[in-house]
Enzyme design. Structure first.
Site, PDB file in Angstrom:
ATOM      1  N   ARG A   1       4.682 -17.942   0.705  1.00 45.27           N
ATOM      2  CA  ARG A   1       5.727 -18.585   1.492  1.00 45.27           C
ATOM      3  C   ARG A   1       6.007 -17.692   2.695  1.00 45.27           C
ATOM      4  O   ARG A   1       6.101 -16.473   2.541  1.00 45.27           O
ATOM      5  CB  ARG A   1       6.978 -18.698   0.619  1.00 45.27           C
ATOM      6  CG  ARG A   1       8.217 -19.145   1.320  1.00 45.27           C
ATOM      7  CD  ARG A   1       9.425 -18.948   0.424  1.00 45.27           C
ATOM      8  NE  ARG A   1       9.478 -19.932  -0.632  1.00 45.27           N
ATOM      9  CZ  ARG A   1      10.053 -21.132  -0.500  1.00 45.27           C
ATOM     10  NH1 ARG A   1      10.632 -21.474   0.639  1.00 45.27           N
ATOM     11  NH2 ARG A   1      10.063 -21.976  -1.504  1.00 45.27           N
TER      12      ARG A   1
ATOM     13  N   PHE B   1      -0.442 -14.712  -0.522  1.00 50.61           N
ATOM     14  CA  PHE B   1       0.668 -15.163   0.315  1.00 50.61           C
ATOM     15  C   PHE B   1       1.142 -16.536  -0.162  1.00 50.61           C
ATOM     16  O   PHE B   1       0.345 -17.455  -0.314  1.00 50.61           O
ATOM     17  CB  PHE B   1       0.226 -15.240   1.772  1.00 50.61           C
ATOM     18  CG  PHE B   1      -0.439 -13.962   2.219  1.00 50.61           C
ATOM     19  CD1 PHE B   1       0.319 -12.835   2.480  1.00 50.61           C
ATOM     20  CD2 PHE B   1      -1.816 -13.878   2.325  1.00 50.61           C
ATOM     21  CE1 PHE B   1      -0.291 -11.640   2.858  1.00 50.61           C
ATOM     22  CE2 PHE B   1      -2.436 -12.695   2.705  1.00 50.61           C
ATOM     23  CZ  PHE B   1      -1.669 -11.579   2.973  1.00 50.61           C
TER      24      PHE B   1
ATOM     25  N   GLU C   1       0.827  -1.215   0.000  1.00 50.78           N
ATOM     26  CA  GLU C   1       0.000   0.000   0.000  1.00 50.78           C
ATOM     27  C   GLU C   1       0.860   1.264   0.000  1.00 50.78           C
ATOM     28  O   GLU C   1       0.628   2.191  -0.787  1.00 50.78           O
ATOM     29  CB  GLU C   1      -0.884  -0.038   1.261  1.00 50.78           C
ATOM     30  CG  GLU C   1      -1.886   1.060   1.378  1.00 50.78           C
ATOM     31  CD  GLU C   1      -3.228   0.651   0.791  1.00 50.78           C
ATOM     32  OE1 GLU C   1      -3.502  -0.555   0.664  1.00 50.78           O
ATOM     33  OE2 GLU C   1      -4.008   1.559   0.469  1.00 50.78           O
TER      34      GLU C   1
END
Lengths: 140, 140, 140, 140
Positions: free
Chosen positions: C91, C89, C63
């Protein structure tokens, strides 16, 4: 059909009967700037090779509903333009209808956000879609 | 077509010539577990009422490419299942071809992630899609 | 730090040293309207209870990078405003640094789109984020 | 706090008082496998330089709520793992509390989906987040 689009502009009303929406078989049932209801009969042309409705069909339905709902709300001053489509798949549909309901979550100055739920004939939630629609000035 | 899918399983090879993919006109050009290339000729049946390619078409292309690329990589031990499709729209396409390239970003034990770029005949990026594909045990 | 933000406005340059960015420890390394590089040292305050970096940290990094990169490109005529953040997501990261690179994919009239990659010290891709940033007129 | 987590495992109950959740100030109010309620007091450390709550804070809240709600439902047989976080921003929050409610939309064999709404003190919807949480076998 018995469609009574409360605040529908006549120019917008039949837009879903053209082009890609007609090609995959969208049937609009209610159209409003806050809520849109539609369905699509499952046909062999909508399936993946494994016999499940193709994920792109859910995304297309959501896109059309959110765009048309926004269009009803802003036309003719502004026009809707799809910005992003996030669709999650939960449960396959193999036959019957895809029943879809779009609810507006945000009416901003420049973007509208809709949540679309897609269910099977048994009312089970099969996919959800979050649509972000930009509202723009129409091109001359 | 001249398709030479390097590691393609014969059972998977022609899957895109059936069902919804055939209905909107997907043409697979390269199929690999790391990269998939395809295109779709723009026809009136793929347009929104305003004359632009419908957003659902981009989402459908991305879905099929990521699913097939994953399928090539895991079949027959496992099968792909679309989990989510996030497509962002940048620039409209009105005619010619939609040129699509899918690149695998993640090959996990239970999910694969693909980034798909969709461009027009001038090579301009018109939409991007992030696909998450689950890999599951096949049902008996 | 050795930061040399090529086209950086002095009013924008140090924004990441304030507020939430400072709270989780963002270190901006390169700032440009097309590409932003940053990193965050992993500390106990950034972890989930299971010892992995919290997913919100990746989302926050993405962001800030996309907002600042857009800000560099449009300020002072316009200002950036986050519209949506899609983070996947892949790892976990447990220690060392989160290394982040944001690349602009679209520079539209009203929205910019960025792809952010987040990697560990070994260069392995651990998360990806697609940011949509609106550009607005500044409020008086 | 008056927290009465109906089906809460004592090992899970206080997880949100550690690490990143404590760092940004998460306060869990209700925890259930179908619904989670929480809030975060707005402090200067949570703001962007322009004085609005940072988008990463909303994403972090959603991530923790969905993970913890899933954890309550599957632990100790399985553990939650964040797969994707899609957060859309509608209206800024400058002060008071961020009030968050997470509702489970899907309880699949391998993934759960949650919708999280984030509102201000006036009850206005300020952000929405769709969380996909994988459920995995715990590592030994």
């Amino acid at each position: 059909m018995g469609i009574v689009p409360a605040r529908m502009d006549p120019l917008v009303e039949n837009l879903w009967q053209l082009g890609f929406d007609a090609h995959y078989g969208l049937e609009m049932l209610e159209i409003d700037a806050e809520r849109v209801v539609a369905r699509v009969p499952v046909r062999p042309e909508l399936l993946q090779p494994t016999g499940l409705v193709h994920g792109g069909v859910y995304a297309a339905i959501a896109e059309s509903m959110a765009s048309l709902g926004t269009g009803v709300g802003v036309y003719p001053d502004l026009v809707p333009q799809g910005l992003s489509n996030q669709t999650s798949f939960m449960r396959p549909i193999l036959e019957g209808f895809i029943h879809a309901t779009a609810v507006r979550r945000h009416r901003g100055r420049t973007t509208w956000i809709w949540d679309v739920e897609l269910a099977d004939d048994q009312g089970r939630l099969c996919a959800v879609s979050r649509m972000t629609i930009a509202v723009r000035s129409p091109r001359p």
